[in-house]
Enzyme design. Structure first.
Site, PDB file in Angstrom:
ATOM      1  N   ASP A   1      -7.635  -7.498   1.736  1.00 14.25           N
ATOM      2  CA  ASP A   1      -6.552  -7.733   2.693  1.00 14.25           C
ATOM      3  C   ASP A   1      -7.000  -7.264   4.060  1.00 14.25           C
ATOM      4  O   ASP A   1      -7.841  -6.371   4.175  1.00 14.25           O
ATOM      5  CB  ASP A   1      -5.276  -6.992   2.285  1.00 14.25           C
ATOM      6  CG  ASP A   1      -5.381  -5.491   2.539  1.00 14.25           C
ATOM      7  OD1 ASP A   1      -4.991  -5.052   3.645  1.00 14.25           O
ATOM      8  OD2 ASP A   1      -5.868  -4.759   1.653  1.00 14.25           O
TER       9      ASP A   1
ATOM     10  N   CYS B   1     -10.754 -29.163   9.592  1.00  9.36           N
ATOM     11  CA  CYS B   1      -9.877 -28.172   8.959  1.00  9.36           C
ATOM     12  C   CYS B   1      -8.602 -28.856   8.486  1.00  9.36           C
ATOM     13  O   CYS B   1      -8.029 -29.700   9.185  1.00  9.36           O
ATOM     14  CB  CYS B   1      -9.547 -27.053   9.949  1.00  9.36           C
ATOM     15  SG  CYS B   1      -8.433 -25.797   9.282  1.00  9.36           S
TER      16      CYS B   1
ATOM     17  N   CYS C   1      -4.455 -27.595  12.792  1.00  7.84           N
ATOM     18  CA  CYS C   1      -5.534 -28.521  13.129  1.00  7.84           C
ATOM     19  C   CYS C   1      -5.154 -29.976  12.876  1.00  7.84           C
ATOM     20  O   CYS C   1      -5.694 -30.882  13.515  1.00  7.84           O
ATOM     21  CB  CYS C   1      -6.791 -28.160  12.353  1.00  7.84           C
ATOM     22  SG  CYS C   1      -7.564 -26.621  12.921  1.00  7.84           S
TER      23      CYS C   1
ATOM     24  N   HIS D   1      -3.972 -21.130  11.404  1.00 11.61           N
ATOM     25  CA  HIS D   1      -5.362 -21.578  11.252  1.00 11.61           C
ATOM     26  C   HIS D   1      -6.265 -20.445  10.773  1.00 11.61           C
ATOM     27  O   HIS D   1      -7.084 -20.640   9.855  1.00 11.61           O
ATOM     28  CB  HIS D   1      -5.884 -22.127  12.581  1.00 11.61           C
ATOM     29  CG  HIS D   1      -7.369 -22.355  12.562  1.00 11.61           C
ATOM     30  ND1 HIS D   1      -7.949 -23.423  11.911  1.00 11.61           N
ATOM     31  CD2 HIS D   1      -8.397 -21.614  13.080  1.00 11.61           C
ATOM     32  CE1 HIS D   1      -9.266 -23.344  12.039  1.00 11.61           C
ATOM     33  NE2 HIS D   1      -9.560 -22.260  12.741  1.00 11.61           N
TER      34      HIS D   1
ATOM     35  N   ASP E   1       0.851  -1.179   0.000  1.00 14.21           N
ATOM     36  CA  ASP E   1       0.000   0.000   0.000  1.00 14.21           C
ATOM     37  C   ASP E   1       0.893   1.238   0.000  1.00 14.21           C
ATOM     38  O   ASP E   1       2.107   1.150   0.146  1.00 14.21           O
ATOM     39  CB  ASP E   1      -0.986  -0.008   1.163  1.00 14.21           C
ATOM     40  CG  ASP E   1      -0.311  -0.033   2.524  1.00 14.21           C
ATOM     41  OD1 ASP E   1       0.874   0.328   2.601  1.00 14.21           O
ATOM     42  OD2 ASP E   1      -0.963  -0.419   3.496  1.00 14.21           O
TER      43      ASP E   1
ATOM     44  N   CYS F   1      -5.700 -27.317   7.871  1.00 18.67           N
ATOM     45  CA  CYS F   1      -4.477 -26.536   8.104  1.00 18.67           C
ATOM     46  C   CYS F   1      -3.478 -27.323   8.952  1.00 18.67           C
ATOM     47  O   CYS F   1      -3.832 -28.284   9.640  1.00 18.67           O
ATOM     48  CB  CYS F   1      -4.801 -25.200   8.766  1.00 18.67           C
ATOM     49  SG  CYS F   1      -5.120 -25.270  10.547  1.00 18.67           S
TER      50      CYS F   1
END
Length: 419
Positions: free
Chosen positions: A311, A349, A354, A380, A87, A351
Site C-alpha cells: 500500500d 492506457c 485516458c 490514472h 493499519d 483508465c
C-alpha cells in the site's frame, strides 16, 4: 501458491476475506480517512483495485470509531463493497509525533541516535536505568508530540492539540470498531537514525505489545461474534538489522497471527534484501504485506523477495502536484509542453481518464486550481500501479516475470533520469 522458479521468493496466491478475495501480488489503494483522496469508491472499483486500506489513527480522531461501528463498518460507511484493511495507527502516532509528518527517510542511515535517551547503553542497562519515557529520533526543529512507555503511547492530536492515549488494547478496540477485514497489531515505529541499542529495546517492546494485541483481539472477536471475523496481522520491525528482523519474524511467526506486515524504516537500496530475510523466516502459508511502497523498482524488489500485498499514498499524493505515471517514467503536467497536448496521459492506457481526457485539458484544470485535476490524475496513477502489479502477478504465473521486470523498469527509469 505459485512461484517463479528458484531464483525468487516471489509467489502468487489468494487472501480470502468476508468481503471477497484478493489475488496476490496486489496493490492496495490507500483510503486514509475512509476515502481514496479525490476518487469515488465506484471509480476505485472500476480501476481494478481489489481492496482499500484506511488509517486507524485518522479515523480515531475523526469521525471516531464508534461512528463507523454504528454504520456497520468501514466498507458500509464509505460504500466500498470489497475487502478492507486498517493499519494500527502506530506509524502516524510515531511519525507525526516525531515531527517527520508523513514520510520516514528511506535513504540516510545514521545509527548514532540523535534523540535516543538510552544511547550508549545495552538493553539490560537501559532497563536498569528505569527511563520513564522512551523517545525516538525527532525531526530537526520539531517539538515532540508522542511519548512512549511500556504500556503504550501518549500523543497530541495534530488536529486540535488534544492529548490521547494509544495502547495495544486501545488500538485493537479502535480497529474492531472500524471493522476492516484485515487489521494490524500496534507496534513501535523506529527510524534509520535510531541507535542499535534503541532498536533492540523497541523490538522487544513491539513483541510484548504483539502478545497483548493477540489477547485483546481474541477477546473482542468473542465479544463481537455478531460481526464478520477480522484478521489480525503482526508487524515486523528491526530496521536495517538482519538479526533483529529475523528474530522479530521468529517471535511473531510463533504467535497466532493471520498474516504479517513488514514495517518500519527500510533502507531503499536494501529493501529487497530485508523483505527476503522476513520471507525466509515467516510461515509460508500466511500473507505478507509490505507497508508504504509504490515506486516501480521497490515493488518489483518486494515481489521477488516474497511480499504479497503493498500500500502507499503516493499515487494520489503526487497527483495533487500534477505528477502522472507513464511507462517511460513520471512527469509533471505543469510544464508548458503540455499546453496544447491533445493526447492522453498514457497512450494505450485503459483508465477512465485516458479514455476521455487530454493532457491539455487536465493541465488547464491544474493551472486553474480546479479539483477535478486531482481526481483525473489520481484515477490514472492508481490504475497504473494496480495494473503493473496485476501484470507482475500474471508474469509469475506464466513464467515470464524476469522478462517483464526487465522491460518495465528498463522503460520507466531511463526516461525518468533524463527529466
Amino acid at each position: 501458491m505459485a512461484s517463479d522458479g528458484a531464483r525468487t521468493l516471489g509467489r502468487t496466491g489468494t487472501i480470502t476475506t468476508p468481503h471477497g478475495e484478493i489475488r496476490t501480488p496486489a496493490f492496495i489503494a490507500v483510503g486514509t480517512k475512509a476515502t481514496v483522496k479525490a476518487v469515488l469508491p465506484e471509480s476505485v472499483r472500476d480501476l481494478g483495485a481489489q481492496a482499500v486500506l484506511a488509517n486507524a489513527y485518522h479515523l480515531y480522531l475523526q469521525p471516531g470509531p464508534e461512528i463507523l461501528d454504528e454504520a456497520g463498518g468501514l466498507g458500509k460507511f464509505m460504500n466500498w463493497q470489497g475487502p478492507t484493511f486498517t493499519d494500527s495507527g502506530g506509524f502516524q502516532v510515531m511519525s507525526l509525533g516525531s515531527g517527520f509528518k508523513k514520510v520516514i527517510d528511506m535513504t540516510a542511515v545514521d545509527a548514532s541516535g540523535p534523540d535516543d535517551p538510552t544511547r550508549g547503553h545495552s538493553a539490560r542497562e537501559q532497563s536498569a536505568l528505569g527511563h520513564p519515557d522512551r523517545d525516538l529520533a525527532v525531526a530537526p526543529g520539531k517539538e515532540r508530540l508522542a511519548h512512549i512507555d511500556e504500556d503504550g503511547v501518549w500523543f497530541t492530536s495534530h488536529l486540535n492539540g488534544d492529548r490521547h492515549r494509544f495502547s495495544p488494547e486501545i488500538s485493537m478496540n479502535v480497529q474492531h470498531q472500524i471493522g476492516a477485514d484485515i487489521m494490524f497489531a500496534f507496534d513501535e515505529l523506529t527510524t534509520l537514525q535510531n541507535s542499535r541499542g534503541y532498536q533492540e529495546e523497541s523490538l522487544e517492546r513491539t513483541r510484548r505489545w504483539a502478545e497483548r494485541c493477540v489477547a485483546e483481539h481474541f477477546r473482542l472477536t468473542d465479544e463481537r461474534s455478531h460481526r464478520p471475523y477480522q484478521a489480525l496481522f503482526g508487524v515486523i520491525q528491526g530496521a536495517q538489522y538482519e538479526d533483529l528482523r529475523r528474530k522479530a519474524c521468529r517471535d511473531l511467526g510463533a504467535m497466532p497471527f493471520d498474516g504479517f506486515g513488514i514495517g518500519g524504516a527500510l533502507e531503499k537500496e536494501n529493501l529487497g534484501t530485508i523483505v527476503a530475510w522476513c520471507s525466509e523466516e515467516l510461515p509460508e502459508d500466511k500473507p505478507r504485506h509490505l507497508l508504504g511502497i509504490s515506486e516501480p523498482d521497490d515493488i518489483f524488489a518486494a515481489i521477488e523477495a516474497g511480499a504479497d500485498t503493498f500500500d502507499c499514498v503516493s499515487p494520489t499524493r503526487v497527483a495533487r502536484n500534477s505528477a502522472f505515471y507513464t511507462s517511460e517514467g513520471r512527469f509533471n503536467l505543469s510544464g508548458a509542453r503540455y499546453r496544447k497536448d491533445w493526447g492522453p496521459l498514457q497512450e494505450g492506457c485503459d483508465c477512465y481518464t485516458c479514455q476521455n481526457y487530454s493532457r491539455a485539458y487536465i493541465r488547464h484544470l491544474f493551472k486553474a486550481k480546479e479539483m477535478l485535476s486531482h481526481t483525473l490524475i489520481s484515477i490514472h496513477n492508481e490504475r497504473f500501479v494496480v495494473r503493473m502489479v496485476d501484470d507482475a502477478r500474471n508474469a509469475i504465473e506464466d513464467g515470464t516475470f524476469w522478462d517483464f521486470k526487465e522491460e518495465t523498469l528498463g522503460r520507466y527509469y531511463p526516461a525518468a533520469a533524463r527529466r
